[in-house]
Design an enzyme around this catalytic site. Sequence first.
Site, PDB file in Angstrom:
ATOM      1  N   ARG B 105      59.986  18.385 -10.062  1.00  0.00           N
ATOM      2  CA  ARG B 105      60.008  18.258  -8.980  1.00  0.00           C
ATOM      3  C   ARG B 105      60.679  19.852  -8.092  1.00  0.00           C
ATOM      4  NH1 ARG B 105      64.567  15.142  -5.678  1.00  0.00           N
ATOM      5  NH2 ARG B 105      66.267  15.779  -6.924  1.00  0.00           N
ATOM      6  N   CYS B 109      57.276  28.120  -4.680  1.00  0.00           N
ATOM      7  CA  CYS B 109      58.278  29.036  -4.603  1.00  0.00           C
ATOM      8  C   CYS B 109      58.061  29.438  -2.766  1.00  0.00           C
ATOM      9  CB  CYS B 109      57.530  30.615  -4.274  1.00  0.00           C
ATOM     10  SG  CYS B 109      58.017  31.753  -4.137  1.00  0.00           S
ATOM     11  N   ASN B 143      62.603  17.664   0.562  1.00  0.00           N
ATOM     12  CA  ASN B 143      63.533  17.102   0.308  1.00  0.00           C
ATOM     13  C   ASN B 143      64.706  17.780  -0.046  1.00  0.00           C
ATOM     14  OD1 ASN B 143      64.070  14.110  -0.607  1.00  0.00           O
ATOM     15  ND2 ASN B 143      64.663  15.005  -2.217  1.00  0.00           N
ATOM     16  N   GLU B 144      65.653  17.687   0.197  1.00  0.00           N
ATOM     17  CA  GLU B 144      66.660  18.073  -0.357  1.00  0.00           C
ATOM     18  C   GLU B 144      66.233  19.928  -0.653  1.00  0.00           C
ATOM     19  OE1 GLU B 144      68.173  15.973  -3.507  1.00  0.00           O
ATOM     20  OE2 GLU B 144      69.412  14.637  -1.967  1.00  0.00           O
ATOM     21  N   GLU B 315      71.077   9.646   2.614  1.00  0.00           N
ATOM     22  CA  GLU B 315      70.668   9.698   0.864  1.00  0.00           C
ATOM     23  C   GLU B 315      72.738   8.898   0.429  1.00  0.00           C
ATOM     24  OE1 GLU B 315      68.874  11.170  -2.408  1.00  0.00           O
ATOM     25  OE2 GLU B 315      67.188  11.421  -1.090  1.00  0.00           O
ATOM     26  N   GLU B 363      65.149   9.450 -12.838  1.00  0.00           N
ATOM     27  CA  GLU B 363      66.520   8.959 -12.554  1.00  0.00           C
ATOM     28  C   GLU B 363      66.677   7.259 -12.575  1.00  0.00           C
ATOM     29  OE1 GLU B 363      66.096   9.692  -8.337  1.00  0.00           O
ATOM     30  OE2 GLU B 363      67.082  12.086  -8.486  1.00  0.00           O
ATOM     31  N   GLN B 364      66.030   7.030 -13.992  1.00  0.00           N
ATOM     32  CA  GLN B 364      66.685   5.870 -14.070  1.00  0.00           C
ATOM     33  C   GLN B 364      67.809   5.255 -14.651  1.00  0.00           C
ATOM     34  OE1 GLN B 364      65.189   4.584 -18.546  1.00  0.00           O
ATOM     35  NE2 GLN B 364      63.464   6.270 -17.875  1.00  0.00           N
ATOM     36  N   MET B 365      68.847   5.492 -14.502  1.00  0.00           N
ATOM     37  CA  MET B 365      70.261   5.708 -14.245  1.00  0.00           C
ATOM     38  C   MET B 365      70.664   5.315 -13.340  1.00  0.00           C
ATOM     39  SD  MET B 365      70.250   4.090 -17.810  1.00  0.00           S
ATOM     40  CE  MET B 365      71.688   4.264 -18.230  1.00  0.00           C
ATOM     41  N   HIS B 366      70.033   5.801 -12.261  1.00  0.00           N
ATOM     42  CA  HIS B 366      70.536   5.660 -11.127  1.00  0.00           C
ATOM     43  C   HIS B 366      70.460   4.656 -10.331  1.00  0.00           C
ATOM     44  CE1 HIS B 366      71.469   7.233  -7.258  1.00  0.00           C
ATOM     45  NE2 HIS B 366      71.371   8.803  -6.974  1.00  0.00           N
TER      46      HIS B 366
END
Lengths: 633, 633, 633
Positions: B105, B109, B143-144, B315, B363-366
């Site tokens: 992601r 630029c 986002n971020e 978040e 991010e599956q371990m989030h």
Amino acid sequence: MNPTLGVCYYPEHWPEEQWAEDAARMVHTGLTWVRIGEFAWARMEPEPGKFTWEWLDRAIEVLGNAGLKVVLGTPTATPPRWMIDKYPDMLAVDAEGRPRKFGSRRHYCFSHLGYREESRRITRLMAERYGKNPHVQAWQTDNEYSCHDTTLSYSDAARTGFQDWLAQKYQSPDALNRAWGNVFWSMDYDDFRQIDLPNLTVTEPNHPHQLAFRRYSSDQVVAFNRAQVDEIRKHSDAPISHNYMGRVTDFDHFKVGADLDIAAWDSYPLGFLLDRIEGDDAFKARFLKQGHPDNQAFHHDLYRAVGRGRWWIMEQQPGPVNWAPYNPAPLPGMCRLWAWEAFAHGAEAVCYFRWRQAPFAQEQMHAGLLRPDSQPAPALAEAAQVAEEVAALGRLEPQKADVALIFDYESDWAWQIQPQGADFGFFRLAFDAYRACRRAGLNVDILPPDAADLSDYAVVLAPGLMTLSDPLRAALAAYKGIALIGPRTDTKTDELSIPDPLGPNIPGLDVSVALTESLPPIVTEPLEGGGEFRHWFEHFEGSAPVLRRTAAGQPAIMGTKHLRTLAGWPCPETFFGLIRDLATEAGLTPMDLPEGLRLRDTASHRFVFNYAPEAQEWQGTTIPAAGVHWQAR
Amino acid sequence: MNPTLGVCYYPEHWPEEQWAEDAARMVHTGLTWVRIGEFAWARMEPEPGKFTWEWLDRAIEVLGNAGLKVVLGTPTATPPRWMIDKYPDMLAVDAEGRPRKFGSRRHYCFSHLGYREESRRITRLMAERYGKNPHVQAWQTDNEYSCHDTTLSYSDAARTGFQDWLAQKYQSPDALNRAWGNVFWSMDYDDFRQIDLPNLTVTEPNHPHQLAFRRYSSDQVVAFNRAQVDEIRKHSDAPISHNYMGRVTDFDHFKVGADLDIAAWDSYPLGFLLDRIEGDDAFKARFLKQGHPDNQAFHHDLYRAVGRGRWWIMEQQPGPVNWAPYNPAPLPGMCRLWAWEAFAHGAEAVCYFRWRQAPFAQEQMHAGLLRPDSQPAPALAEAAQVAEEVAALGRLEPQKADVALIFDYESDWAWQIQPQGADFGFFRLAFDAYRACRRAGLNVDILPPDAADLSDYAVVLAPGLMTLSDPLRAALAAYKGIALIGPRTDTKTDELSIPDPLGPNIPGLDVSVALTESLPPIVTEPLEGGGEFRHWFEHFEGSAPVLRRTAAGQPAIMGTKHLRTLAGWPCPETFFGLIRDLATEAGLTPMDLPEGLRLRDTASHRFVFNYAPEAQEWQGTTIPAAGVHWQAR
Amino acid sequence: MNPTLGVCYYPEHWPEEQWAEDAARMVHTGLTWVRIGEFAWARMEPEPGKFTWEWLDRAIEVLGNAGLKVVLGTPTATPPRWMIDKYPDMLAVDAEGRPRKFGSRRHYCFSHLGYREESRRITRLMAERYGKNPHVQAWQTDNEYSCHDTTLSYSDAARTGFQDWLAQKYQSPDALNRAWGNVFWSMDYDDFRQIDLPNLTVTEPNHPHQLAFRRYSSDQVVAFNRAQVDEIRKHSDAPISHNYMGRVTDFDHFKVGADLDIAAWDSYPLGFLLDRIEGDDAFKARFLKQGHPDNQAFHHDLYRAVGRGRWWIMEQQPGPVNWAPYNPAPLPGMCRLWAWEAFAHGAEAVCYFRWRQAPFAQEQMHAGLLRPDSQPAPALAEAAQVAEEVAALGRLEPQKADVALIFDYESDWAWQIQPQGADFGFFRLAFDAYRACRRAGLNVDILPPDAADLSDYAVVLAPGLMTLSDPLRAALAAYKGIALIGPRTDTKTDELSIPDPLGPNIPGLDVSVALTESLPPIVTEPLEGGGEFRHWFEHFEGSAPVLRRTAAGQPAIMGTKHLRTLAGWPCPETFFGLIRDLATEAGLTPMDLPEGLRLRDTASHRFVFNYAPEAQEWQGTTIPAAGVHWQAR
Ligand SMILES: [Zn+2]
Ligand SMILES: [Zn+2]
Ligand SMILES: [Zn+2]
């Protein structure tokens, strides 16, 4: 099986006048095997299509006539400079996108089909010429696949090959998008040609994308090797081997091994101790000149599995090497000990690397059995001693072990892709389990991840196996000994996703991982009654009995008599205690060996190895530093 | 203000059948807000110009009908793969010169005008379609920004844009040469098109060259964001936010914030503790599962300033994350504590990230509020508890603080460009000042570097502010409380040069820095009467009174009653003592709170937070580990 | 010789009105020399062929008329921006293959012949214009060759030049293949154009390949410098110097020095201590503000050799610098001490860098003799004091030392290419030998590797000299004092291969290295009677007497009264003991000086330097911290 010794030799490095004397000295030392040829392409085919086989003919003849058996290596790890003119794009490309240039070795990309055909061509020519030569009694394909980080290449050839491999596997981009969860960050593809290699992305690429590339890359090593094997088999009945590298997991050694007759590995105990194995300074200082007491045995057992029983050491360290951060000399006796330990684990042959130290080029500081001035180096006498002892002892028959440990290359990739915590991974966890067994004096068989029959083993260990194969899952469910799995075992799908229901999902074991924590080295998770987990801790749910708890009261081990799972990564002391208790419960008689003393049983003998730098007692016998002791069982 | 809770949700990740149940559970948990859409571009516009808004229409409808308010995110952080075919040069380029590829992601630029227009286009289409939708009650742009180091890009687009920006600013190459001191090493330019980006030079590029590139790059983020804001405002009256990243200083958050209605930030206390905050092992082990006791509060106060009073947590960490070096689980209670601390600092909303843990992709371990199998994760109950407590407590009104701390992104860039000593910088210095205030139990307002009115504060801190704005300089000169500046404050010109006369140059403060020393961690500069400077020490001159000296007799603090300046970087203990004494002198009543106990006042209540892993006493009340206590003031 | 002082000055940085006052203050301070011009190309030739010499004419006139002697520097370290338009490929390329861009300095590749001609052209123009100018009394070529790692470049120009250099040297590819041992890994070449630069290979390139590239690269610096020297000599009789960098070994300083009249070096004691010298934290904390007590002296002695007796300090640290990891201020007195130590070692001149601290650009935090606001910085008074003292003391004549130490740049390259053990090398070994001599209070002359006459020295040290030149070999064989060589001395051929017979091969010394071990820092090799080897240990053979043994009984030193060789790398304490015993045996009277106290003798005086941060006693005299004491001999 009668163990044999051998040596690696480079006739092309020495004047032809010297060959006969070298051969005679090898025979006099008691060596049986001589490996040649694997870096000599430029001397076989100095120009494209111009061959100079005659020197190799004569070398084989001289060596064979002296009584030696030749292991003939294909020279594909060192394509000549002209090959780069022919295929400028055959060079591998590193993860930073830079071609890896000519000037050393292994400068090829496994995905480059032009080079793969060149590799097949030179192999075919060698097989045609030497396949029936009575002196050529074994083959070696290429040399040390993956050495210098050469499995993964980010070349154009690799990208195209990867895309085709994906198309073959997934059939449609939508199927791939679904399998990988590409919806997550709008990573969907419309066409397989859009899928790039997973390097240089802004943040980490999708985990199944990475895993697919690891699988693809491993498959290219298998295909590259198979092309050579196919050519050799057409012309020769001699067994075919490859010399693997220890601690290298970048391709699936079992899958390459399926095409070979013999698995060989290159054992450099001192270099590995400093360069590639965890250990604190005191430990490394103590074993500096002997190597890690469990590392060689682990790989012996691993390659016995890879070779389906037939395995060799193709390169055995004979003195200081040149490539580790520091390069001390082995303690006197170690070059004998290492050979005997290999034989005790079932090696058919141990070949020292190399006959004479080369005075030139990259490895000039790497010792041989001879010094550069042809004087004996210290290891020569040790090799001769082993040859005499082997002859005196006679046949050694292997003995099936009591404990099985499952080792899985794909799980190692999965841990690398999704470590969830810095500085640990599958290999280290499996090795920790192995070390606990060694300290307990247990013999271990390593099994592949598709092992379908565990019934011969009293204890089975399957830590960290992220995904279970169907046969292994069934075998664990049906197992009647004591199996210990976890942490992280069976917690992911084949596409590196979280299964629903949450894993593990083995019939008969009602446990699931509700939440996972990874821990920095500065903290531990203490266990009730002593001991501790480090690195990793899973919060368990389920109806299975809780067999042990953490000091905070959470489940630490859950399961049944036959199948139980660990919630964390036990520290070495804790791991040993678990294995000892498990083995006792399974009817075995575990010991508690001192750090430097290790055992291995064959059908007829028990071998005792003293890795310590001082003498140790074993049941009334004093074993000197670097000593080997054997007794009939 | 009535605090509210919310959650981040990805309808595109789940079967449509599940949406209604998810929405009902959110409402039942007490959540008000649901943020959606920000990574879904490939599902909104799977092919260029082909739109599939219907699923999003239905998702908003389902969520809205359940009673939730939608925060709608523009999906520009994840341009679809086809966008790269359209603009192959839109990828950012890293400092090594390598394009940062598709596959994760933020692969764009900020300088690429083609992509900026695409970003404006998709935003316009969303605003047109959803601007009047009653369920859409807030917006989030992108986002971020800057996550994964994405502010600075060394692309062709950036180079061209930078050259134009320089031409606009300096008008002539000669003016630029003079402003930058290019005469120094014959670095003069004849044409703006000769000016390259400041990467890959032989040694460090000229400091004003670097600073100009930092300013240019920050301006591109502002421009990129403004294009979206402009489109949204044409069609919607809902407030617009962006979710900033803590400890990210690569662009000027105040300048982006000037175009927004709400400043939001993403708070991951455990990940930040291990990854991005100084602290020794004992400290990190102690707060491993709670986070740094001052880090969240610092960012709350910072984003309250960025949002000109209106701020959210967009978040909030709900359990272990996947991206820190190690990823432990929060101590039970922390997911409640963090929310309450945000409310005590004035947050309008706290949204947990994410509703359900994704079983796939990066991010599956989030963790989420739900596990991947839809069972409640531990944080769900804590969120529900907060919702009940918030409802019970009612309105919370903010309270102006007694202490002001100036925070300046440009000073952070200047320290990075010209650190003069390894391993320290502006952020760390400002945070050290903040921590000293927190230990003293003081409420702090963070102010931007152009703050013009300091009169409401008893104490003002402005450490490390390399350059002073005109309004702030005037405000400091006129200030009637006690202001503490330095080290390094007002020692550089706007072009990162040394001023003549030497700084600081604030009317009424006759002090100048004659010589600067930076110090390695192995030494300190002790102060008379105890305490010490570390890292930094300036030799002062001038007629201002010396208020404190070093043990060696040099000035350590000079100045007047109202304005004084530090010659060095006080160690934490020393900094606390200075702040305590200053606060006392200013008529405040500082405390000395234990490390894990922290306070925050609203207009009506005093909140007490226990970050320690054990219970602590507070004025007769026992506050459990991870506990929150509040009392009317 | 009457020592003189000077300063580096940049008239182009300051308003012309200020020059006369600056010049007057220099003269008033007691300075003799002023170095100018070396970064001013863009102000000499702002456009190709358009010259603006007039300002430089006037600057020289103003400085000269004030009574100063000008050192005129060629500006080739900073080619103007327009040069890059003319020769886009003139930029050096780093080992990663990336061009090193314009924007700082030294942005040229030594192999680029177009730029070499430009360098010759601007030098010729300067020599023509200023060669007879009476104020120009010395020249400096370029500035700090190799600074910022600029000797090695992997450009196209370098590759072509390297191939031609190889063709010239080896005449045929076969000869090169044989010399390099390319047979080893099929690395043979058919054509010189096939030979690439030795970067980015899969594993390390062949060692003689690397060594050839190091030699080629060094030769390019020599050729680049010689082109300038040739032009200057045509028009000027003034001596020509270059300002070398300490601890830089990337090119052969002796070979560049052979074309020069004076060797100068740039001495930054504090920056070097933290950045480039081994030492534990306590040592570095103790000498933080004084520098390493032996580092300056070592380089003084080295550059006295490079300059064949004539040497200067062209840049002397005057206060904090900007480029080290941390940048403290010198202890009061050190700017005097450093100058005196240089004079005691024979420096003709010491020039402080720089006159006035520049308030702009990369070095704005680098102190000068003046502050940016033209006020005196602390070093100004120390410089003035030295000037007075020098005038009072009068002539200083050099004194030949008792001990000779051989220093060899090629051996340093050879150790780097073939370290065999991490973290040590030739420079460190030679410096350890030097430090042992300094602690013993001995004066040392450093000699080049082709030294042919050692007869004036009582003791000769030649550690780590991988290859011996014919003259030095003969000189050692004939030597009648006590020479100590090894470890590793004379163990390689000129092509970095192992000789047959094994080295060392010096007539009269029957010792050879049978086996080599490198050791990690966690172990040592203890010696009989105390002391120890670290890092390196060789197993010796031969008939020479064993003069000392290891605790394990192996030879530690073997040889004759006149020539003996070390089997290992002595720890500092052991090295000191060896040197003390050797010196005593050779009839000298070694001392055991405390760490911070150091001596140096001239023909007439003994100088004592106190590097310690506290006063020390010397034979009844108290020398203050940073103090210098001298007495007639
Ligand atoms: Zn035959
Ligand atoms: Zn509706
Ligand atoms: Zn004149």
